[in-house]
Write a protein that holds these residues in place. Structure first.
Motif, PDB file in Angstrom:
ATOM      1  N   GLU A   1      31.896  30.847  31.731  1.00 48.62           N
ATOM      2  CA  GLU A   1      32.022  29.451  31.620  1.00 48.62           C
ATOM      3  C   GLU A   1      30.905  28.850  32.817  1.00 48.62           C
ATOM      4  OE1 GLU A   1      35.467  26.749  33.623  1.00 48.62           O
ATOM      5  OE2 GLU A   1      36.056  28.535  32.551  1.00 48.62           O
ATOM      6  N   THR A   2      30.870  29.480  34.039  1.00 51.94           N
ATOM      7  CA  THR A   2      29.779  29.011  35.081  1.00 51.94           C
ATOM      8  C   THR A   2      28.694  29.666  35.022  1.00 51.94           C
ATOM      9  OG1 THR A   2      30.770  30.613  36.712  1.00 51.94           O
ATOM     10  CG2 THR A   2      32.083  28.840  36.554  1.00 51.94           C
ATOM     11  N   GLY A   3      28.274  30.756  34.479  1.00 52.73           N
ATOM     12  CA  GLY A   3      27.274  31.476  34.647  1.00 52.73           C
ATOM     13  C   GLY A   3      27.244  32.152  36.146  1.00 52.73           C
ATOM     14  N   GLU A   4      28.260  32.329  36.845  1.00 56.14           N
ATOM     15  CA  GLU A   4      28.054  32.937  38.134  1.00 56.14           C
ATOM     16  C   GLU A   4      29.203  33.844  38.352  1.00 56.14           C
ATOM     17  OE1 GLU A   4      25.930  31.914  40.633  1.00 56.14           O
ATOM     18  OE2 GLU A   4      25.029  30.596  39.348  1.00 56.14           O
ATOM     19  N   PRO A   5      28.977  34.652  39.412  1.00 59.32           N
ATOM     20  CA  PRO A   5      29.980  35.854  39.587  1.00 59.32           C
ATOM     21  C   PRO A   5      31.425  34.963  39.881  1.00 59.32           C
ATOM     22  CG  PRO A   5      28.170  36.396  40.978  1.00 59.32           C
ATOM     23  CD  PRO A   5      28.071  35.105  40.229  1.00 59.32           C
ATOM     24  N   PHE A   6      32.561  35.737  39.333  1.00 58.54           N
ATOM     25  CA  PHE A   6      33.927  35.275  39.414  1.00 58.54           C
ATOM     26  C   PHE A   6      34.103  34.776  40.956  1.00 58.54           C
ATOM     27  CE2 PHE A   6      33.858  37.171  35.371  1.00 58.54           C
ATOM     28  CZ  PHE A   6      34.957  36.285  34.440  1.00 58.54           C
ATOM     29  N   GLU A   7      34.935  33.875  41.147  1.00 62.00           N
ATOM     30  CA  GLU A   7      34.849  33.280  42.369  1.00 62.00           C
ATOM     31  C   GLU A   7      36.513  33.761  42.882  1.00 62.00           C
ATOM     32  OE1 GLU A   7      33.947  29.425  43.321  1.00 62.00           O
ATOM     33  OE2 GLU A   7      31.698  29.872  42.831  1.00 62.00           O
ATOM     34  N   CYS A   8      37.539  33.520  41.949  1.00 64.14           N
ATOM     35  CA  CYS A   8      39.034  33.648  42.262  1.00 64.14           C
ATOM     36  C   CYS A   8      39.742  34.687  41.542  1.00 64.14           C
ATOM     37  CB  CYS A   8      39.299  32.164  42.077  1.00 64.14           C
ATOM     38  SG  CYS A   8      38.695  30.928  43.209  1.00 64.14           S
ATOM     39  N   CYS A   9      40.585  35.149  42.081  1.00 63.28           N
ATOM     40  CA  CYS A   9      41.514  36.035  41.367  1.00 63.28           C
ATOM     41  C   CYS A   9      42.402  35.078  40.468  1.00 63.28           C
ATOM     42  CB  CYS A   9      42.798  36.502  42.230  1.00 63.28           C
ATOM     43  SG  CYS A   9      44.106  37.530  41.328  1.00 63.28           S
ATOM     44  N   LEU A  10      42.602  35.587  38.797  1.00 63.17           N
ATOM     45  CA  LEU A  10      43.261  34.670  37.877  1.00 63.17           C
ATOM     46  C   LEU A  10      44.554  34.263  38.407  1.00 63.17           C
ATOM     47  CD1 LEU A  10      43.215  33.521  35.016  1.00 63.17           C
ATOM     48  CD2 LEU A  10      44.175  35.774  34.389  1.00 63.17           C
ATOM     49  N   ILE A  11      45.325  35.129  39.192  1.00 65.91           N
ATOM     50  CA  ILE A  11      46.770  35.059  39.401  1.00 65.91           C
ATOM     51  C   ILE A  11      47.206  34.290  40.631  1.00 65.91           C
ATOM     52  CG2 ILE A  11      49.037  36.400  39.547  1.00 65.91           C
ATOM     53  CD1 ILE A  11      47.715  38.335  37.584  1.00 65.91           C
ATOM     54  N   CYS A  12      46.565  35.042  41.808  1.00 68.42           N
ATOM     55  CA  CYS A  12      46.908  34.576  43.102  1.00 68.42           C
ATOM     56  C   CYS A  12      45.837  33.311  43.440  1.00 68.42           C
ATOM     57  CB  CYS A  12      47.063  35.429  44.138  1.00 68.42           C
ATOM     58  SG  CYS A  12      45.634  36.403  44.681  1.00 68.42           S
TER      59      CYS A  12
ATOM     60  N   GLY B   1      39.421  43.984  49.481  1.00 73.93           N
ATOM     61  CA  GLY B   1      39.772  45.117  48.408  1.00 73.93           C
ATOM     62  C   GLY B   1      38.871  44.966  47.400  1.00 73.93           C
ATOM     63  N   VAL B   2      39.107  45.906  46.202  1.00 70.62           N
ATOM     64  CA  VAL B   2      38.544  45.907  45.176  1.00 70.62           C
ATOM     65  C   VAL B   2      39.220  44.812  43.972  1.00 70.62           C
ATOM     66  CG1 VAL B   2      38.277  47.256  43.085  1.00 70.62           C
ATOM     67  CG2 VAL B   2      38.216  48.361  45.377  1.00 70.62           C
ATOM     68  N   TYR B   3      38.248  44.331  43.333  1.00 71.34           N
ATOM     69  CA  TYR B   3      38.943  43.388  42.276  1.00 71.34           C
ATOM     70  C   TYR B   3      38.218  44.005  40.828  1.00 71.34           C
ATOM     71  CZ  TYR B   3      34.597  40.629  42.738  1.00 71.34           C
ATOM     72  OH  TYR B   3      33.264  40.133  42.614  1.00 71.34           O
ATOM     73  N   LEU B   4      38.854  43.472  39.768  1.00 71.44           N
ATOM     74  CA  LEU B   4      38.589  43.895  38.467  1.00 71.44           C
ATOM     75  C   LEU B   4      38.120  42.681  37.682  1.00 71.44           C
ATOM     76  CD1 LEU B   4      41.490  46.534  37.840  1.00 71.44           C
ATOM     77  CD2 LEU B   4      39.150  47.114  38.760  1.00 71.44           C
ATOM     78  N   VAL B   5      37.053  42.938  36.788  1.00 70.33           N
ATOM     79  CA  VAL B   5      36.857  41.986  35.913  1.00 70.33           C
ATOM     80  C   VAL B   5      36.676  42.539  34.376  1.00 70.33           C
ATOM     81  CG1 VAL B   5      34.794  40.597  34.868  1.00 70.33           C
ATOM     82  CG2 VAL B   5      35.426  40.678  37.236  1.00 70.33           C
ATOM     83  N   GLU B   6      37.382  41.915  33.398  1.00 70.61           N
ATOM     84  CA  GLU B   6      37.510  42.157  32.089  1.00 70.61           C
ATOM     85  C   GLU B   6      36.856  41.026  31.127  1.00 70.61           C
ATOM     86  OE1 GLU B   6      40.479  43.896  28.663  1.00 70.61           O
ATOM     87  OE2 GLU B   6      41.317  42.763  30.237  1.00 70.61           O
TER      88      GLU B   6
ATOM     89  N   PHE C   1      38.124  36.246  25.892  1.00 64.81           N
ATOM     90  CA  PHE C   1      38.614  35.925  27.143  1.00 64.81           C
ATOM     91  C   PHE C   1      37.915  36.567  28.216  1.00 64.81           C
ATOM     92  CE2 PHE C   1      41.247  39.594  25.865  1.00 64.81           C
ATOM     93  CZ  PHE C   1      41.124  40.611  26.826  1.00 64.81           C
ATOM     94  N   GLU C   2      38.099  36.107  29.459  1.00 62.10           N
ATOM     95  CA  GLU C   2      37.397  36.761  30.621  1.00 62.10           C
ATOM     96  C   GLU C   2      38.299  36.374  31.886  1.00 62.10           C
ATOM     97  OE1 GLU C   2      33.679  34.842  31.272  1.00 62.10           O
ATOM     98  OE2 GLU C   2      34.484  33.102  31.871  1.00 62.10           O
ATOM     99  N   TYR C   3      38.546  37.428  32.659  1.00 59.47           N
ATOM    100  CA  TYR C   3      39.195  37.162  33.879  1.00 59.47           C
ATOM    101  C   TYR C   3      38.848  38.101  35.131  1.00 59.47           C
ATOM    102  CZ  TYR C   3      42.394  40.773  32.682  1.00 59.47           C
ATOM    103  OH  TYR C   3      43.168  42.062  32.167  1.00 59.47           O
ATOM    104  N   ALA C   4      39.033  37.907  36.223  1.00 55.46           N
ATOM    105  CA  ALA C   4      38.761  38.838  37.394  1.00 55.46           C
ATOM    106  C   ALA C   4      40.357  38.648  38.202  1.00 55.46           C
ATOM    107  CB  ALA C   4      37.984  38.280  38.613  1.00 55.46           C
ATOM    108  N   ILE C   5      40.671  39.913  38.520  1.00 55.99           N
ATOM    109  CA  ILE C   5      41.901  39.988  39.324  1.00 55.99           C
ATOM    110  C   ILE C   5      41.864  40.905  40.339  1.00 55.99           C
ATOM    111  CG2 ILE C   5      42.451  42.005  37.598  1.00 55.99           C
ATOM    112  CD1 ILE C   5      45.587  41.103  37.748  1.00 55.99           C
ATOM    113  N   CYS C   6      42.527  40.533  41.526  1.00 52.46           N
ATOM    114  CA  CYS C   6      42.317  41.430  42.689  1.00 52.46           C
ATOM    115  C   CYS C   6      43.290  42.539  42.663  1.00 52.46           C
ATOM    116  CB  CYS C   6      42.833  40.398  43.863  1.00 52.46           C
ATOM    117  SG  CYS C   6      44.582  40.175  44.092  1.00 52.46           S
ATOM    118  N   HIS C   7      43.239  43.472  43.337  1.00 54.93           N
ATOM    119  CA  HIS C   7      43.890  44.757  43.386  1.00 54.93           C
ATOM    120  C   HIS C   7      45.349  44.651  43.862  1.00 54.93           C
ATOM    121  CE1 HIS C   7      45.139  48.795  44.927  1.00 54.93           C
ATOM    122  NE2 HIS C   7      44.525  49.212  44.040  1.00 54.93           N
ATOM    123  N   ASP C   8      45.573  43.666  44.713  1.00 55.86           N
ATOM    124  CA  ASP C   8      46.882  43.374  44.728  1.00 55.86           C
ATOM    125  C   ASP C   8      47.797  42.900  43.524  1.00 55.86           C
ATOM    126  OD1 ASP C   8      46.538  44.025  47.627  1.00 55.86           O
ATOM    127  OD2 ASP C   8      46.122  42.078  48.203  1.00 55.86           O
ATOM    128  N   CYS C   9      47.336  42.001  43.081  1.00 55.29           N
ATOM    129  CA  CYS C   9      47.924  41.193  41.663  1.00 55.29           C
ATOM    130  C   CYS C   9      47.797  42.416  40.637  1.00 55.29           C
ATOM    131  CB  CYS C   9      47.113  40.116  41.475  1.00 55.29           C
ATOM    132  SG  CYS C   9      47.611  38.924  42.508  1.00 55.29           S
TER     133      CYS C   9
END
Length: 195
Positions: A19-30, A39-44, A60-68
């Motif tokens: 969507e942005t052409g840039e690295p993910f900035e925010c966790c999808l959930i929190c 911490g570590v975050y995951l991208v799918e 689809f695409e998203y990033a999610i932080c380890h806590d979430c």
């Protein structure tokens, strides 16, 4: 016995947001800032290809932080977690994969994503596939990821999920990653089930 240590690399364009052409900035959930997250975050990212037209569509695409991700895992059934863990343990030798990805000082993201990490199918031969990676701040963690999984592997993994877990993932999709009508990819295999 030689110990392998993860290495950090620049985030390759394959793991930037389409969507942005840039690295993910925010966790999808929190919605916390991933660049400031300790911490570590995951991208799918999931794609459907159209070989006759040399094109692909993002499913689809998203990033999610380890806590979430940990909270999400707690909602899955023990049966599903154990089945997925066993599936990947018996199909991916983590030590061998890490050695392959860490062998070259100049990490090649394209090479690591060229074939399915489980069955070796070339990405060019696939109609659907998913990319999965682990990150910290503005860098990729190179160890057993990044990896690409073929649609055949994703189908096998989906069949291992309990009804309760499939329902949980369906709810996750409906809330966070709604799909356009007619798209039948309704249950993702989130990276939290793999790591």
């Amino acid at each position: 016995m030689e110990f392998l240590f993860p290495r950090l690399a620049d985030i390759p364009p394959e793991f930037h947001s389409d969507e942005t052409g840039e690295p993910f900035e925010c966790c999808l959930i929190c919605e916390r800032s991933l660049m400031d997250y300790d911490g570590v975050y995951l991208v799918e990212k999931a794609y459907r290809t159209f070989p006759n037209f040399d094109a692909k569509d993002l499913i689809f695409e998203y990033a999610i932080c380890h806590d979430c991700a940990e909270q999400m895992m707690e909602a899955f059934s023990d049966e599903s977690r154990e089945a997925i863990e066993l599936y990947f343990e018996t199909r991916i030798d983590e030590d061998t994969r890490a050695r392959q990805l860490l062998a070259d000082e100049a990490f090649d993201a394209d090479a690591s994503l060229a074939t399915c990490a489980v069955n070796g199918t070339p990405r060019a031969d696939l109609n659907e596939y998913q990319l999965i990676g682990a990150f910290t701040g503005g860098q990729m963690i190179v160890y057993t990821t990044p990896m690409m999984l073929s649609s055949a592997v994703l189908d096998e993994v989906t069949m291992l999920l309990s009804k309760a877990t499939r329902d949980e993932l369906g709810g996750f999709m409906a809330e966070h990653l709604p799909q356009p009508p007619g798209l039948d990819k309704d249950v993702p295999v989130p990276p939290v089930l793999i790591f």
